[in-house]
Design an enzyme around this catalytic site. Sequence first.
Site, PDB file in Angstrom:
ATOM      1  CG  ASP A   1      -1.959   1.089   1.172  1.00  0.00           C
ATOM      2  OD1 ASP A   1      -2.338   1.497   0.059  1.00  0.00           O
ATOM      3  OD2 ASP A   1      -2.408   1.525   2.244  1.00  0.00           O
TER       4      ASP A   1
ATOM      5  CG  HIS B   1      -4.441  11.078   1.863  1.00  0.00           C
ATOM      6  ND1 HIS B   1      -5.530  11.111   2.705  1.00  0.00           N
ATOM      7  CD2 HIS B   1      -3.625  10.092   2.345  1.00  0.00           C
ATOM      8  CE1 HIS B   1      -5.404  10.183   3.644  1.00  0.00           C
ATOM      9  NE2 HIS B   1      -4.257   9.547   3.439  1.00  0.00           N
TER      10      HIS B   1
ATOM     11  NE  ARG C   1       4.026  15.430  10.013  1.00  0.00           N
ATOM     12  CZ  ARG C   1       3.542  14.466   9.255  1.00  0.00           C
ATOM     13  NH1 ARG C   1       3.121  13.351   9.790  1.00  0.00           N
ATOM     14  NH2 ARG C   1       3.471  14.614   7.948  1.00  0.00           N
TER      15      ARG C   1
ATOM     16  CD  GLU D   1      -6.672   4.718   4.082  1.00  0.00           C
ATOM     17  OE1 GLU D   1      -5.907   4.306   3.186  1.00  0.00           O
ATOM     18  OE2 GLU D   1      -6.293   4.983   5.240  1.00  0.00           O
TER      19      GLU D   1
ATOM     20  CD  GLU E   1      -5.532   2.973  -0.607  1.00  0.00           C
ATOM     21  OE1 GLU E   1      -4.693   2.290  -1.244  1.00  0.00           O
ATOM     22  OE2 GLU E   1      -5.514   3.109   0.633  1.00  0.00           O
TER      23      GLU E   1
ATOM     24  CG  ASP F   1      -6.008  -0.342   2.496  1.00  0.00           C
ATOM     25  OD1 ASP F   1      -6.291  -1.509   2.819  1.00  0.00           O
ATOM     26  OD2 ASP F   1      -4.913   0.181   2.749  1.00  0.00           O
TER      27      ASP F   1
ATOM     28  NE  ARG G   1      -8.474   7.089   8.610  1.00  0.00           N
ATOM     29  CZ  ARG G   1      -7.659   7.088   7.571  1.00  0.00           C
ATOM     30  NH1 ARG G   1      -6.366   6.869   7.739  1.00  0.00           N
ATOM     31  NH2 ARG G   1      -8.134   7.282   6.351  1.00  0.00           N
TER      32      ARG G   1
ATOM     33  CD  GLN H   1      -3.308   4.589  10.433  1.00  0.00           C
ATOM     34  OE1 GLN H   1      -4.396   4.255   9.960  1.00  0.00           O
ATOM     35  NE2 GLN H   1      -2.417   5.242   9.723  1.00  0.00           N
TER      36      GLN H   1
ATOM     37  CE1 TYR I   1       2.278   7.772  12.921  1.00  0.00           C
ATOM     38  CE2 TYR I   1       0.705   7.746  14.733  1.00  0.00           C
ATOM     39  CZ  TYR I   1       1.607   8.423  13.918  1.00  0.00           C
ATOM     40  OH  TYR I   1       1.818   9.759  14.123  1.00  0.00           O
TER      41      TYR I   1
ATOM     42  CE  LYS J   1      -4.654   1.140   5.833  1.00  0.00           C
ATOM     43  NZ  LYS J   1      -5.672   2.035   5.254  1.00  0.00           N
TER      44      LYS J   1
ATOM     45  CB  THR K   1      -7.729  -4.478   1.512  1.00  0.00           C
ATOM     46  OG1 THR K   1      -6.889  -3.894   2.504  1.00  0.00           O
ATOM     47  CG2 THR K   1      -7.611  -3.681   0.221  1.00  0.00           C
TER      48      THR K   1
ATOM     49  CB  THR L   1      -6.301   8.071   0.857  1.00  0.00           C
ATOM     50  OG1 THR L   1      -6.433   7.062   1.854  1.00  0.00           O
ATOM     51  CG2 THR L   1      -7.597   8.855   0.763  1.00  0.00           C
TER      52      THR L   1
ATOM     53  CD  GLU M   1      -7.891  13.070   3.072  1.00  0.00           C
ATOM     54  OE1 GLU M   1      -7.311  13.898   2.342  1.00  0.00           O
ATOM     55  OE2 GLU M   1      -8.123  11.887   2.732  1.00  0.00           O
TER      56      GLU M   1
END
Length: 419
Positions: A128, A135, A144, A201, A203, A235, A239, A242, A246, A255, A259, A352, A366
């Site tokens: 992936d 994105h 961040r 997601e 994709e 996918d 969240r 994750q 992560y 994840k 999928t 994504t 998002e």
Amino acid sequence: MLKSFIEVDSDSHFPIQNLPYGAYETEQGEIHLCSAIGEYIVDLFVLDEEGLFDGSELNNQYAFQDSSLNYFMSLGKPAWTEARNTLQSLLSADSKILRDNTLLRQRVLKKRDEVRLVMPVQIGNYTDFYSSEQHARNVGSMFRDPDNALLPNWKHLPVGYHGRASSIVLSETEIHRPKGQTTPNNSQQPVFGPSQKLDFELEMGFITGPGNKLGHSISVQEAEEHIFGLVLVNDWSARDIQKWEYQPLGPFLAKSWATSISPWIVTIEALEPFRTACPEQNPKPLDYLHQTNRSTFDIQLDVLLKTDNQNEPHRICSTNFKHLYWTMAQQLAHQTVAGCNVMPGDLYASGTISGNEDDSFGSMLEITWNGNNPLSLPSGEQRSFLEDGDEVIMSGFAQGNGFKVGFGEVTGRILPAIE
């Protein structure tokens, strides 16, 4: 424009210009490879059995006698081109072979809504990527510093991670809400339970053909010779799981639970008329990632959401494959540059796909900005993330002059977590 003796509506995703590949279960319980045209599937096993794939590349290969496409994909682009040309010829308005042979036509053509489609490939490996700049900037801004949304490596290589192939499922497979560790209200002490921030997601993925030997690489210039075709990919993502797990190595349980992919693989050759320019890359990538005549495909993508209280699904995202910063060829070249061997049937997902506008964001993360701006639906409901009973429907097509080359849909409905 090429025409078939089979009537195909101009809005159909499956005209004679497409002819994607799939697989279905016969009434006898056997798995046959197939293609699609209009409202019908085309049984490739029967056509092969009748000796109709008799060109220089496919003669006596019996490429469509297997229950998966892996062997056919291993034969490479000359065989793919020959099979596509043969199919187009057999289905064309001027060909008598199927058109005027009632018994053969009855064996070969089945109504698409009367058969059960199954997974057409044996997917051995899954990667992936994270190839949409929009994105990546959205997520980086969210978690961040907006001024430093992209990490230093992002514009120098196609960021990706090795996923798992065992939980890749076909469209219409219902998905149970996953469980795992989360940290509610930013606590540093985890709790265990069902994910409360379930997401999709949007994709696209590509399926590989011949591949390379261990220790060797595939150059960016030859990469498309190893790309058989494309599929839609959802996918699914948890969240909150994750967020806790992560660092430092990336997502794991968040994840690995599912999928979903669409049942039809649309070939590169069918998409050739829709090549278009890519986003400009700055800085220039290193030589092994630098493509001459760099291009991508103009494929319209939509996501619809249907809740238990809605009669009709509601569109919540509209974007395009052409927005991706990193191309499929660059992704495959980077995957193999260290010597990783690619095999027929491997799946590589784009990450994504988001555009620049709010209604082009390819995830609930998002669309609702991590749940802070809930999505309002026509039913009066709101969604921050997906709830049990919600169905996500993704579709995609390239628009031609009087026809579409499409992927159909990839759908999935969320079921409660298993106790």
